[in-house]
Write a protein that holds these residues in place. Sequence first.
Motif, PDB file in Angstrom:
ATOM      1  N   LEU A   1      76.702  69.299  52.142  1.00 55.30           N
ATOM      2  CA  LEU A   1      76.729  67.790  52.372  1.00 55.30           C
ATOM      3  C   LEU A   1      75.396  67.314  53.213  1.00 55.30           C
ATOM      4  CD1 LEU A   1      79.919  69.208  52.820  1.00 55.30           C
ATOM      5  CD2 LEU A   1      80.266  66.710  51.949  1.00 55.30           C
ATOM      6  N   VAL A   2      75.238  66.073  53.321  1.00 60.66           N
ATOM      7  CA  VAL A   2      74.352  65.425  54.135  1.00 60.66           C
ATOM      8  C   VAL A   2      75.168  64.494  55.056  1.00 60.66           C
ATOM      9  CG1 VAL A   2      73.748  63.605  52.487  1.00 60.66           C
ATOM     10  CG2 VAL A   2      72.486  64.053  54.611  1.00 60.66           C
TER      11      VAL A   2
ATOM     12  N   VAL B   1      74.615  70.108  56.231  1.00 61.39           N
ATOM     13  CA  VAL B   1      75.747  71.248  56.505  1.00 61.39           C
ATOM     14  C   VAL B   1      76.410  71.687  55.485  1.00 61.39           C
ATOM     15  CG1 VAL B   1      76.346  69.871  58.854  1.00 61.39           C
ATOM     16  CG2 VAL B   1      77.562  69.530  56.788  1.00 61.39           C
ATOM     17  N   ASP B   2      76.498  73.073  55.484  1.00 59.43           N
ATOM     18  CA  ASP B   2      77.331  73.620  54.571  1.00 59.43           C
ATOM     19  C   ASP B   2      78.767  73.721  54.332  1.00 59.43           C
ATOM     20  OD1 ASP B   2      75.077  74.418  53.092  1.00 59.43           O
ATOM     21  OD2 ASP B   2      74.735  76.567  53.818  1.00 59.43           O
TER      22      ASP B   2
ATOM     23  N   PRO C   1      64.668  71.699  56.021  1.00 56.62           N
ATOM     24  CA  PRO C   1      64.153  70.904  56.966  1.00 56.62           C
ATOM     25  C   PRO C   1      65.315  69.543  56.994  1.00 56.62           C
ATOM     26  CG  PRO C   1      62.676  71.541  55.371  1.00 56.62           C
ATOM     27  CD  PRO C   1      63.856  71.997  54.807  1.00 56.62           C
ATOM     28  N   LEU C   2      65.190  69.343  58.358  1.00 55.31           N
ATOM     29  CA  LEU C   2      66.090  68.002  58.427  1.00 55.31           C
ATOM     30  C   LEU C   2      65.682  66.790  57.884  1.00 55.31           C
ATOM     31  CD1 LEU C   2      66.960  68.343  62.402  1.00 55.31           C
ATOM     32  CD2 LEU C   2      68.768  68.787  60.467  1.00 55.31           C
ATOM     33  N   PRO C   3      66.367  65.709  57.457  1.00 52.52           N
ATOM     34  CA  PRO C   3      65.769  64.499  56.740  1.00 52.52           C
ATOM     35  C   PRO C   3      65.006  63.780  57.895  1.00 52.52           C
ATOM     36  CG  PRO C   3      68.127  64.967  56.379  1.00 52.52           C
ATOM     37  CD  PRO C   3      68.055  65.869  57.226  1.00 52.52           C
TER      38      PRO C   3
ATOM     39  N   PRO D   1      61.894  60.237  49.540  1.00 52.89           N
ATOM     40  CA  PRO D   1      61.232  61.247  48.484  1.00 52.89           C
ATOM     41  C   PRO D   1      60.966  62.570  48.898  1.00 52.89           C
ATOM     42  CG  PRO D   1      60.296  59.028  48.027  1.00 52.89           C
ATOM     43  CD  PRO D   1      61.027  59.145  49.497  1.00 52.89           C
ATOM     44  N   ALA D   2      60.786  63.586  48.337  1.00 54.65           N
ATOM     45  CA  ALA D   2      60.580  64.891  48.680  1.00 54.65           C
ATOM     46  C   ALA D   2      59.187  64.646  49.489  1.00 54.65           C
ATOM     47  CB  ALA D   2      60.536  65.952  47.704  1.00 54.65           C
ATOM     48  N   GLY D   3      58.866  65.381  50.759  1.00 56.33           N
ATOM     49  CA  GLY D   3      57.672  65.473  51.441  1.00 56.33           C
ATOM     50  C   GLY D   3      57.330  64.176  51.996  1.00 56.33           C
TER      51      GLY D   3
END
Length: 611
Positions: free
Chosen positions: A534-535, A550-551, A560-562, A593-595
């Motif tokens: 989950l975010v 978190v899982d 990596p953290l957002p 977006p990613a990265g």
Amino acid sequence: MGGERRGRGRGSSVRTATYAAGGVVLLAGCASMPDSGGLRGVESTPRQEAQVRVFAMPPSEDATPTQIVQGFLEALTSDDPEYRTARQYLTREASETWRPELSTTVLANGPGALADRPARENTRALSYTLTGTQVATVDAEQAYTPASGPYSKIVHLTKDEKSGQWRIDAVPQGVVMGKSDFQRNYMSVNKYYFASNNVETAATDLPIAVADPVYVRRNVDPTTRMVRSLIDGPTTWLDPVVRSSFPAGTALRKGAGPLTPDDRGRLAVPLNDKAAEVGTGRCEEMAAQLLFTLRGLSPAVEEVELRADGGQMCLLKDGAETVATRGALNEPDYLYYVDEERRLVRIAAGNSDTDPDPVPGALGDGEKALRSVAVARDERTAAGVAIDGKALFVSSLVSGSSLGDPVLRSAGKTEQDRLTPPSWDAQGGLWVADRDPAKPRLYLLEKGAGEPLEVRTPGLDGRVRAVRVAADGVRIALVVEKGDRLSLQVGRIERSRPDGGTQERPTVTVLELREATPELEQVTAMSWAGDSRLVVVGREQGGVEQMKYVDVDGSTPDVPLPAALTGVKAVTASEDELAPLVAYSVDGIVRLPAGAQWQKVTEGTAPVYPG
């Protein structure tokens, strides 16, 4: 052990001999610990790269009691598969009764060791008290559970009359280490089972795979260990709502292992005779469970061949997706949100488009002003909560569809005490909570219609403020309010079908709720972001707002953290981890977006992916 080295103001407690070609590090414990008096920390070994394997040194000749304890603790963090070196620090009797696989206790820092002052007349016995602050435990099923509170265990040593050597003759069961050593030694892997009670998606008759996260030692044959763990069955918490296609009594054939995929990515798994008689369909389900599970490891497994009784049972090489489905396989077509005219609108999920279109049907026509929405996973139906929070509407996403009467009403006196944003499960069920303090309830509307079914929530201590159902339909995330605290809790959904007699409707119950973010005092937004992830947006006591992953077991994934984002009021993610994270903040609707950094999408509120 487990603590960070920096800032301790003293030298290394470990001598190392490094063999670069094999990626091996040998540890020799020789930290100075007093035989009596003050508490000193047992320091951590440094974090190593994944390809570096760490092995401990056996006890040296005439090692002192301090060196024996230190060496034993260091050996617990090594990559020795059977802890053979650690056992050399024990007496023969202690080694025979010690079971390191029973548990792993994780401390905030490495265990401290306090030598108890021995009686003057006893020069052949000594004990140390291991201390620390617990942060988690991993049990015999490899399941992770957050923990808190002090840790205190006794290690007793004795001096052999003949050899004159000190050895540990009483040791706690399991192993103990600091958090940084745990992160170096262990990794989280999802093993997969199938949702039971004939749970299928509304769009397909394939079984739904459910992730069951466990922790395995990173450098100790994780492929074979994960295969064994999968065959052994699900963890106790998940077991009531899933099934395994492996027949009872199935195990790897005696002597099998280590298991390694060949250069084509094919893994051959030899099983005992208990699995020999299964049909092709069930065999392929077993292979799908293995493929879903082993894709998280390296080297990657692309094909699974199951063997028993000397022959091939089945070979699954076209992908597990042909046998079963799971949440991460569902790629959303659109991102949905409420625009400034309070309509449900959408933009394509897979590109950089920022021009929305109203959805077909009544919810996009502006007939009813909305404040929150949810779209079914097949993207054919949507639900919306009216602007005042009093009524829940459901409508087909088809041009010309009518809105109809509300499917649920709340009598809460204020907007904050009425209906939460809704959430759809994979079977087409619609979940929503009524926050009315006079009658707080969690409801399920099967197929999004009919009489709302009140969901039983034994053990729920507080009032539900937000609801999100996992794609697998057997787990649910709730933000629960109690006093001034808002916590994130994950529960198991159990369903019982009508018995054909007095029971006219199914019974749905959320059981064994457990906190996923015990360190956060205020959880303000959350969304599923993967099969077991989950975010979350929230803050610790006295802290600032943060966004993190978190899982479901309460552990922090190694991702990596957002990027930082302020003023977040809502967040949405897809179980498809390639879809960008989207949030509603003070800047409007933004996506990540990613990265990249957060990018402004448009004005509006309440962004959601299907689900």
